[in-house]
Design an enzyme around this catalytic site. Sequence first.
Site, PDB file in Angstrom:
ATOM      1  N   SER A   1       3.607   7.576 -23.054  1.00 23.64           N
ATOM      2  CA  SER A   1       2.363   7.684 -23.014  1.00 23.64           C
ATOM      3  C   SER A   1       1.548   6.658 -23.506  1.00 23.64           C
ATOM      4  O   SER A   1       1.550   5.294 -22.718  1.00 23.64           O
ATOM      5  CB  SER A   1       2.035   8.816 -23.741  1.00 23.64           C
ATOM      6  OG  SER A   1       0.740   9.688 -23.584  1.00 23.64           O
ATOM      7  N   ARG A  61      -8.209  18.896 -29.408  1.00 22.84           N
ATOM      8  CA  ARG A  61      -6.792  18.876 -29.310  1.00 22.84           C
ATOM      9  C   ARG A  61      -6.339  20.294 -28.299  1.00 22.84           C
ATOM     10  O   ARG A  61      -5.269  19.866 -27.690  1.00 22.84           O
ATOM     11  CB  ARG A  61      -6.469  19.242 -30.609  1.00 22.84           C
ATOM     12  CG  ARG A  61      -4.816  19.531 -30.676  1.00 22.84           C
ATOM     13  CD  ARG A  61      -3.995  18.119 -30.301  1.00 22.84           C
ATOM     14  NE  ARG A  61      -2.495  18.321 -30.819  1.00 22.84           N
ATOM     15  CZ  ARG A  61      -1.829  17.401 -30.638  1.00 22.84           C
ATOM     16  NH1 ARG A  61      -2.185  16.360 -29.848  1.00 22.84           N
ATOM     17  NH2 ARG A  61      -0.574  17.730 -30.925  1.00 22.84           N
ATOM     18  N   ASP A  98       5.395  16.031 -15.178  1.00 26.57           N
ATOM     19  CA  ASP A  98       4.287  15.400 -15.852  1.00 26.57           C
ATOM     20  C   ASP A  98       3.017  15.534 -15.089  1.00 26.57           C
ATOM     21  O   ASP A  98       2.878  15.076 -13.881  1.00 26.57           O
ATOM     22  CB  ASP A  98       4.364  13.898 -16.134  1.00 26.57           C
ATOM     23  CG  ASP A  98       3.812  13.297 -17.364  1.00 26.57           C
ATOM     24  OD1 ASP A  98       2.526  13.979 -17.396  1.00 26.57           O
ATOM     25  OD2 ASP A  98       4.019  12.520 -17.989  1.00 26.57           O
ATOM     26  N   HIS A 155       4.217  16.473 -19.538  1.00 20.90           N
ATOM     27  CA  HIS A 155       4.392  15.267 -20.353  1.00 20.90           C
ATOM     28  C   HIS A 155       4.971  15.309 -21.729  1.00 20.90           C
ATOM     29  O   HIS A 155       5.444  14.080 -22.198  1.00 20.90           O
ATOM     30  CB  HIS A 155       2.829  14.747 -20.532  1.00 20.90           C
ATOM     31  CG  HIS A 155       2.518  13.497 -21.019  1.00 20.90           C
ATOM     32  ND1 HIS A 155       2.862  12.478 -20.445  1.00 20.90           N
ATOM     33  CD2 HIS A 155       1.960  13.135 -22.100  1.00 20.90           C
ATOM     34  CE1 HIS A 155       2.581  11.403 -20.895  1.00 20.90           C
ATOM     35  NE2 HIS A 155       1.780  11.644 -22.114  1.00 20.90           N
ATOM     36  N   ASP A 156       4.917  16.376 -22.437  1.00 19.37           N
ATOM     37  CA  ASP A 156       5.781  16.545 -23.588  1.00 19.37           C
ATOM     38  C   ASP A 156       7.155  16.160 -23.379  1.00 19.37           C
ATOM     39  O   ASP A 156       7.834  16.092 -24.654  1.00 19.37           O
ATOM     40  CB  ASP A 156       5.387  17.645 -24.241  1.00 19.37           C
ATOM     41  CG  ASP A 156       4.057  17.874 -25.130  1.00 19.37           C
ATOM     42  OD1 ASP A 156       3.549  16.571 -25.339  1.00 19.37           O
ATOM     43  OD2 ASP A 156       3.875  18.984 -25.348  1.00 19.37           O
TER      44      ASP A 156
END
Length: 374
Positions: A151, A220, A314, A347-348
Amino acid sequence: MDGVGIVTTRFYEWSQCLHLESGAQLGSLTIAYETYGELNAAGNNAILVLHALTGNAHIAGRNFPDERYPGWWDPLVGPGRALDTRRYFIVCANVLGSCYGTTGPASINPATGKPYGMDFPAITIRDMVRAQKILLDYLGVKRLVAAIGGSMGGMQVLEWGFLYPQMLDAIIPIATCGRTTPMQIAFHHVQREAIYADPDWQGGNYYGTAGPRRGLALARQIGIITYKSDPSWNMKFGRNLVDPRKYFQLEGQFEVESYLAYQGRKLVDRFDANSYLYLTKAVDLHDVSQGRGSYNEVWRDFPCPCLGIGISSDFLFPPYQVQEIVRMINDGGGHARYAEIDSPYGHDAFLIEFNQLAAIIQPFLKELRPDLAA
């Protein structure tokens, strides 16, 4: 295999001016960092790990015996692991502009004796990398086996390849891009707007008060949405309700809503809102061709071998962006290869799929430096 055990976060004080890409400068700099393993006599067995947006330097082990969780890449770091501390000297530094010990908006401005707040200068990915180079020089690192990160960390990895190629055996960018896209910028824009809209932000001068907790929590939550994938949301929550009796009530929550609220609260307790503003802006400004010519030409004769790693699901940094980097390096006469993490976690996944990451990274590192892998 045992991990690295108890580790200590250290701090390096740089007393000289740090000249920033914007033309501004910082009169001094503190860098928080952790190291694992031992630097060899030649100073050439180091691996630099670069963290993502709200990450920190604590990638492995525990800072104290009863710490609830180990570092964020713990399964990859230690004796016999992909980042093998018997062979490599692993370094991770908290980035410039963050709030985990490295100089950022919450730090004390020596000119005023108060936190910088919005007086903190704009920073870029390149500024982060230049600060990291200062730290590595202090540590005695002469050459890196690799710079690796996902990232925002992957953006730093790429800039290492452009700024200090003579110091690198290879780069390993994960789930990242050569320049941010309008969609990525748009998501960061609304996250920053959430913070600005909180009256407790107070123009960034909220230190000594509760600060913009609601705004940062909402920012967040927006970010968390982009870090997942549709399959991962379905697997984890489906359409489950927290309390089915409140189905027709506005305050009734689906489990996914409760989860997002929880994630927002968690970040507020550990992160600074101004750092969030500065770091998301640094990501938005990321473009490896800035000041170097056209984007297509900048990859010509790229000097570092590259292992680019994408993630199949992603949403935020689709795999085509890493594939593009690999293709452009190869088309320009360089050497790059592509690998992909097959995962539903979006993405995580670079913070979850440790077995897949190890299977990709470990043989590449051994191939790079067989003298260290013996």
